[in-house]
Design a protein around this motif. Structure first.
Motif, short mmCIF file in Angstrom:
data_model
loop_
_atom_site.label_atom_id
_atom_site.label_comp_id
_atom_site.label_asym_id
_atom_site.label_seq_id
_atom_site.Cartn_x
_atom_site.Cartn_y
_atom_site.Cartn_z
N GLU A 143 41.64 118.80 76.98
CA GLU A 143 40.80 117.64 77.24
C GLU A 143 40.00 117.25 76.00
O GLU A 143 39.73 118.09 75.14
CB GLU A 143 39.85 117.93 78.41
N PRO A 144 39.58 115.98 75.90
CA PRO A 144 38.70 115.58 74.80
C PRO A 144 37.34 116.27 74.91
O PRO A 144 36.83 116.47 76.01
CB PRO A 144 38.54 114.07 75.00
N LEU A 189 32.68 104.54 78.72
CA LEU A 189 33.02 104.59 77.30
C LEU A 189 34.39 103.97 77.06
O LEU A 189 35.27 104.05 77.89
CB LEU A 189 33.03 106.04 76.82
N LEU A 225 33.35 116.32 72.92
CA LEU A 225 32.47 115.65 71.98
C LEU A 225 32.38 116.43 70.68
O LEU A 225 32.08 117.62 70.67
CB LEU A 225 31.08 115.50 72.58
N GLN A 235 40.34 116.09 70.36
CA GLN A 235 41.24 116.52 71.42
C GLN A 235 42.35 117.37 70.83
O GLN A 235 43.14 116.89 70.01
CB GLN A 235 41.83 115.32 72.17
N LEU A 273 42.63 112.76 83.76
CA LEU A 273 41.43 113.43 83.29
C LEU A 273 40.22 112.90 84.03
O LEU A 273 40.01 111.69 84.13
CB LEU A 273 41.25 113.19 81.79
N LYS A 292 42.66 105.04 70.53
CA LYS A 292 43.86 105.82 70.87
C LYS A 292 43.97 107.11 70.07
O LYS A 292 44.83 107.94 70.35
CB LYS A 292 45.10 104.95 70.67
N TYR A 298 35.11 112.12 69.36
CA TYR A 298 35.57 113.21 70.20
C TYR A 298 36.78 113.84 69.51
O TYR A 298 37.51 113.19 68.78
CB TYR A 298 36.03 112.70 71.58
N PHE A 354 30.57 107.55 69.23
CA PHE A 354 30.85 108.98 69.22
C PHE A 354 32.19 109.24 68.55
O PHE A 354 33.08 108.38 68.52
CB PHE A 354 30.95 109.53 70.66
N GLY A 396 46.76 106.05 74.83
CA GLY A 396 45.41 106.61 74.83
C GLY A 396 44.86 106.80 76.22
O GLY A 396 45.59 106.83 77.22
N GLY A 430 37.06 117.34 82.40
CA GLY A 430 37.77 118.46 83.00
C GLY A 430 39.04 118.75 82.22
O GLY A 430 39.40 117.99 81.31
N PHE A 441 37.54 104.21 74.65
CA PHE A 441 38.15 105.16 73.73
C PHE A 441 39.19 104.50 72.85
O PHE A 441 40.04 103.73 73.33
CB PHE A 441 38.84 106.29 74.50
#
Lengths: 114, 112
Positions: free
Chosen positions: B43-44, B100, B46, B38, A90, B104, B36, B34, A42, A106, B102
């Motif tokens: 990129e991830p 944040l 929202l 991907q 990232l 996986k 997200y 949240f 991740g 980005g 995240f």
């Protein structure tokens, strides 16, 4: 629209080289972040910054340093690249706190270290 | 940092199906939540914030259960374009910043 740009989409470097990854955001965000993303692991936070010249270590800062001389720009530096730093990098930015803490990413830099 | 756990999947569902993803978090002091999305090699981005009262955005419904430290995302009438990885994200509001945490991700594949 928020825009976060990264200096390269793909990068190939050799072991021992110094590598600079640059990130620029155009929304006057206070916070900026660098992550790496690897399959099965991740997103992992490397460093973040909540103001110019301020930085905080994330979960995996070893082998990396950062620089934030201007509010819109956050650089990630690999002092001596190693093969285990091959990854997707990232950058993200956000406003400070509360309901505005959504992070905008980005497009990423895919770094290969040979 | 404390954990954000998701079932990695993959979830393979036919178009039109309803699918639900779950996420648990271990930091009871977490402040905001949240989902997200991907896409492959992107990129991830929202998808939606998650509020205590639950919230809906079109075919997507997010729920938060603070007592059980559990977040869910429900997608109704799945489309092929919903195929992506869905990341559960928790703001732990640490003293040193607003980083944040995240999960996986859960992989979804919607098939014709």
């Amino acid at each position: 629209d928020v825009k976060v740009t990264q200096s390269s989409r793909y990068l190939v470097k050799r072991t021992g080289e110094k590598v600079f990854l640059e990130c620029v955001q155009d929304m006057d965000h206070e916070n900026m972040f660098w992550y790496r993303q690897d399959p099965g692991l991740g997103l992992r936070l490397i460093y973040f910054s909540y103001d110019v010249k301020m930085k905080e270590k994330g979960d995996i800062p070893e082998g990396y340093s950062v620089s934030r001389e201007k509010k819109e720009r956050f650089s990630l530096i690999l002092e001596s690249a190693s093969t285990n730093q091959t990854s997707m990098y990232l950058c993200a930015s956000s406003w400070v706190g509360g309901a505005k803490d959504t992070q905008y990413f980005g497009p990423g830099t895919r770094l290969t270290v040979l | 940092r404390k954990e954000v756990e998701q079932d990695p999947g993959p979830f393979n569902v036919p178009e039109g199906a309803t699918v639900a993803f779950n996420c648990t978090y271990s930091n009871s002091a977490s402040q905001s939540f949240f989902w997200y999305r991907q896409d492959c090699r992107k990129e991830p981005k929202l998808l939606m914030s998650v509020y205590s009262s639950g919230n809906e955005d079109g075919r997507f419904t997010a729920q938060l259960n603070r007592a059980s430290q559990y977040i869910s995302l429900l997608i109704r009438d799945s489309k092929l374009s919903d195929s992506a990885t869905y990341l559960c994200v928790v703001n732990e509001n640490s003293n040193s910043g607003y980083a944040l945490n995240f999960g996986k991700g859960t992989s979804l594949l919607v098939t014709p």
